[in-house]
Scaffold this motif. Sequence first.
Motif, PDB file in Angstrom:
ATOM      1  N   GLY A 198       0.814  -1.207   0.000  1.00 37.01           N
ATOM      2  CA  GLY A 198       0.000   0.000   0.000  1.00 37.01           C
ATOM      3  C   GLY A 198       0.843   1.251   0.000  1.00 37.01           C
ATOM      4  O   GLY A 198       0.361   2.340  -0.303  1.00 37.01           O
ATOM      5  N   CYS A 199       2.101   1.091   0.338  1.00 33.25           N
ATOM      6  CA  CYS A 199       3.006   2.241   0.322  1.00 33.25           C
ATOM      7  C   CYS A 199       3.773   2.233  -0.990  1.00 33.25           C
ATOM      8  O   CYS A 199       4.550   1.321  -1.254  1.00 33.25           O
ATOM      9  CB  CYS A 199       3.972   2.186   1.493  1.00 33.25           C
ATOM     10  SG  CYS A 199       5.164   3.539   1.531  1.00 33.25           S
ATOM     11  N   GLY A 200       3.540   3.216  -1.803  1.00 39.68           N
ATOM     12  CA  GLY A 200       4.226   3.298  -3.087  1.00 39.68           C
ATOM     13  C   GLY A 200       5.727   3.402  -2.922  1.00 39.68           C
ATOM     14  O   GLY A 200       6.213   3.889  -1.903  1.00 39.68           O
ATOM     15  N   THR A 201       6.439   2.922  -3.917  1.00 37.21           N
ATOM     16  CA  THR A 201       7.901   2.898  -3.797  1.00 37.21           C
ATOM     17  C   THR A 201       8.475   4.301  -3.699  1.00 37.21           C
ATOM     18  O   THR A 201       9.465   4.519  -3.009  1.00 37.21           O
ATOM     19  CB  THR A 201       8.533   2.181  -4.990  1.00 37.21           C
ATOM     20  OG1 THR A 201       8.274   2.923  -6.182  1.00 37.21           O
ATOM     21  CG2 THR A 201       7.991   0.782  -5.138  1.00 37.21           C
ATOM     22  N   ASN A 202       7.865   5.230  -4.382  1.00 41.30           N
ATOM     23  CA  ASN A 202       8.375   6.601  -4.314  1.00 41.30           C
ATOM     24  C   ASN A 202       8.170   7.203  -2.927  1.00 41.30           C
ATOM     25  O   ASN A 202       9.050   7.884  -2.394  1.00 41.30           O
ATOM     26  CB  ASN A 202       7.699   7.469  -5.370  1.00 41.30           C
ATOM     27  CG  ASN A 202       6.187   7.323  -5.325  1.00 41.30           C
ATOM     28  OD1 ASN A 202       5.647   6.498  -4.584  1.00 41.30           O
ATOM     29  ND2 ASN A 202       5.504   8.134  -6.099  1.00 41.30           N
ATOM     30  N   ILE A 203       7.021   6.910  -2.329  1.00 36.23           N
ATOM     31  CA  ILE A 203       6.748   7.413  -0.982  1.00 36.23           C
ATOM     32  C   ILE A 203       7.729   6.809   0.004  1.00 36.23           C
ATOM     33  O   ILE A 203       8.290   7.503   0.855  1.00 36.23           O
ATOM     34  CB  ILE A 203       5.320   7.058  -0.540  1.00 36.23           C
ATOM     35  CG1 ILE A 203       4.339   7.454  -1.643  1.00 36.23           C
ATOM     36  CG2 ILE A 203       4.958   7.755   0.726  1.00 36.23           C
ATOM     37  CD1 ILE A 203       2.936   7.149  -1.284  1.00 36.23           C
ATOM     38  N   LEU A 204       7.953   5.507  -0.153  1.00 34.06           N
ATOM     39  CA  LEU A 204       8.913   4.850   0.734  1.00 34.06           C
ATOM     40  C   LEU A 204      10.287   5.495   0.607  1.00 34.06           C
ATOM     41  O   LEU A 204      10.944   5.797   1.607  1.00 34.06           O
ATOM     42  CB  LEU A 204       8.984   3.361   0.404  1.00 34.06           C
ATOM     43  CG  LEU A 204       9.953   2.552   1.244  1.00 34.06           C
ATOM     44  CD1 LEU A 204       9.634   2.700   2.726  1.00 34.06           C
ATOM     45  CD2 LEU A 204       9.918   1.084   0.841  1.00 34.06           C
ATOM     46  N   ALA A 205      10.703   5.734  -0.630  1.00 30.26           N
ATOM     47  CA  ALA A 205      12.007   6.369  -0.836  1.00 30.26           C
ATOM     48  C   ALA A 205      12.051   7.746  -0.188  1.00 30.26           C
ATOM     49  O   ALA A 205      13.042   8.112   0.454  1.00 30.26           O
ATOM     50  CB  ALA A 205      12.301   6.475  -2.325  1.00 30.26           C
ATOM     51  N   ASN A 206      10.973   8.487  -0.323  1.00 28.68           N
ATOM     52  CA  ASN A 206      10.916   9.811   0.308  1.00 28.68           C
ATOM     53  C   ASN A 206      11.009   9.718   1.814  1.00 28.68           C
ATOM     54  O   ASN A 206      11.760  10.469   2.449  1.00 28.68           O
ATOM     55  CB  ASN A 206       9.599  10.515  -0.071  1.00 28.68           C
ATOM     56  CG  ASN A 206       9.717  11.288  -1.361  1.00 28.68           C
ATOM     57  OD1 ASN A 206      10.782  11.804  -1.687  1.00 28.68           O
ATOM     58  ND2 ASN A 206       8.639  11.359  -2.104  1.00 28.68           N
ATOM     59  N   ARG A 207      10.225   8.811   2.410  1.00 24.77           N
ATOM     60  CA  ARG A 207      10.237   8.677   3.865  1.00 24.77           C
ATOM     61  C   ARG A 207      11.616   8.296   4.344  1.00 24.77           C
ATOM     62  O   ARG A 207      12.109   8.796   5.355  1.00 24.77           O
ATOM     63  CB  ARG A 207       9.218   7.634   4.322  1.00 24.77           C
ATOM     64  CG  ARG A 207       7.771   8.075   4.341  1.00 24.77           C
ATOM     65  CD  ARG A 207       7.547   9.345   5.102  1.00 24.77           C
ATOM     66  NE  ARG A 207       7.620  10.513   4.211  1.00 24.77           N
ATOM     67  CZ  ARG A 207       6.605  10.990   3.515  1.00 24.77           C
ATOM     68  NH1 ARG A 207       5.425  10.454   3.621  1.00 24.77           N
ATOM     69  NH2 ARG A 207       6.765  12.051   2.731  1.00 24.77           N
ATOM     70  N   LEU A 208      12.261   7.367   3.615  1.00 22.20           N
ATOM     71  CA  LEU A 208      13.591   6.930   4.028  1.00 22.20           C
ATOM     72  C   LEU A 208      14.570   8.101   3.991  1.00 22.20           C
ATOM     73  O   LEU A 208      15.398   8.262   4.883  1.00 22.20           O
ATOM     74  CB  LEU A 208      14.068   5.790   3.138  1.00 22.20           C
ATOM     75  CG  LEU A 208      13.323   4.466   3.353  1.00 22.20           C
ATOM     76  CD1 LEU A 208      13.686   3.446   2.288  1.00 22.20           C
ATOM     77  CD2 LEU A 208      13.623   3.907   4.734  1.00 22.20           C
ATOM     78  N   ARG A 209      14.435   8.925   2.972  1.00 17.50           N
ATOM     79  CA  ARG A 209      15.293  10.110   2.898  1.00 17.50           C
ATOM     80  C   ARG A 209      15.040  11.032   4.071  1.00 17.50           C
ATOM     81  O   ARG A 209      15.975  11.490   4.749  1.00 17.50           O
ATOM     82  CB  ARG A 209      15.034  10.853   1.586  1.00 17.50           C
ATOM     83  CG  ARG A 209      16.264  11.052   0.719  1.00 17.50           C
ATOM     84  CD  ARG A 209      16.007  12.077  -0.371  1.00 17.50           C
ATOM     85  NE  ARG A 209      14.780  11.829  -1.124  1.00 17.50           N
ATOM     86  CZ  ARG A 209      14.704  11.006  -2.174  1.00 17.50           C
ATOM     87  NH1 ARG A 209      15.770  10.369  -2.581  1.00 17.50           N
ATOM     88  NH2 ARG A 209      13.551  10.828  -2.798  1.00 17.50           N
TER      89      ARG A 209
END
Lengths: 225, 225
Positions: B59-70
């Motif tokens: 449910g968490c898009g890969t782009n969102i995950l990348a943003n959160r990780l950043r």
Amino acid sequence: MNLETITKTAETASKRRYEDACGAAHALDLVGERWALLVVRELLHGPLRYTDLAAKLPGCGTNILANRLRDLEAGGVLAKRRLPPPAASQVYELTPYGQALKPVIRELALWGIRSLGPPNFEGQLEPDWLEHALATVFAPVAPAGTFEFKVGELVASIRDGEVYPGPAEEPDAVLEARDPSSFYFLFVERSWDGVTVEGDRDLFEQLLEAASPSAVDAPAATVAA
Amino acid sequence: MNLETITKTAETASKRRYEDACGAAHALDLVGERWALLVVRELLHGPLRYTDLAAKLPGCGTNILANRLRDLEAGGVLAKRRLPPPAASQVYELTPYGQALKPVIRELALWGIRSLGPPNFEGQLEPDWLEHALATVFAPVAPAGTFEFKVGELVASIRDGEVYPGPAEEPDAVLEARDPSSFYFLFVERSWDGVTVEGDRDLFEQLLEAASPSAVDAPAATVAA
DNA sequence: CCGCATCCCCAAAGATACTG
DNA sequence: CAGTATCTTTGGGGATGCGG
């Protein structure tokens, strides 16, 4: 009011949820949206009217506040109450379930304060910040006894786990901090610079120990540009 | 890589913050965005690779995950680590400051589970849900001793505040629950239906008492449509 | 005034495809 | 495997309006 209005009002649903059978995820479904936990934080210290709430949350648009209040009411976190006739206004107040968020706010505050840095200037702080800090952070873990806190111009006290404004009668320990910054450094870094304690110092250190965040290294304090 | 790329990478700033000199507000500045605390929740139980993390957060898009990780890395909550040469991959892991979020997740979970309701069907639960639940909710407050938990097919144990997969050697108390639902009702409503304890029952009740959410009435469990 | 509702704009979320 | 690029959709933020 006609049928369209009713329908329009009722269809304002469609929430965005984590589909996750986890307590934390479900909690975030209820109070994880922007401003939600800050609304709860304000209501922890008593019921507030809509306008007062809006005033305590600068930066939160009135429409967003209205939305959050609706969501939180639907989630059983708070309730709208109409004051008795003389006062024709209404207030929002936490339900018992909403009050149970205090430990969440407390842990968040304990965690966040370590990377927040000391208050930079006086204007940042609300007049009742000391009472609120004592109520959420110190009072829940306070040992039996009476404590008085004098920070700058402000005075508040804790007796038997309850917070009272102003000085205490026959306090067991009286803390006096030069300013909010000294209080911050005592709390976060255990620095006694600018701080004195009169009375039962052991008892006070016991309180401090119980309330303080565990000492792990936090990243450098975020400095506002 | 040219200058444009570098500039593009660097200018990805401009965050939306609460301007509030409060620990809780600052905490929410760091981990209050959507998915952020769930990323932390996953990493609480050990470092994970990007893809595994994505798999645990459907449910968490890969782009969102990348943003959160950043964002979380910038906030000092987690760090990216390159594994030693044989494995050419990299993992994300919590910093000590990030690990200190465990009490926050814990309180959130304790609060949320009361209005979550029991797990409806088996597919909802991850295979390692029991270990995670023990690690975040029970272990931090466990009294000295060894506990074994058998819930349905799953077995895990706690010894000296640490969680281990599988059965324990010479446990002081062994809990056996028919299914996750029985375990849920024991934890949330203190119902012993479908649950048995062998060994030192007083010790186990001590653990349960220490770990359980305070019993306030929660709103009716949210039922998925 | 108090308690919102409406409108507009833009930033973030979400979904999907694609690339070093 | 570990993300980025792109597009669409949703929701936040600010201003303003409006009934009680």
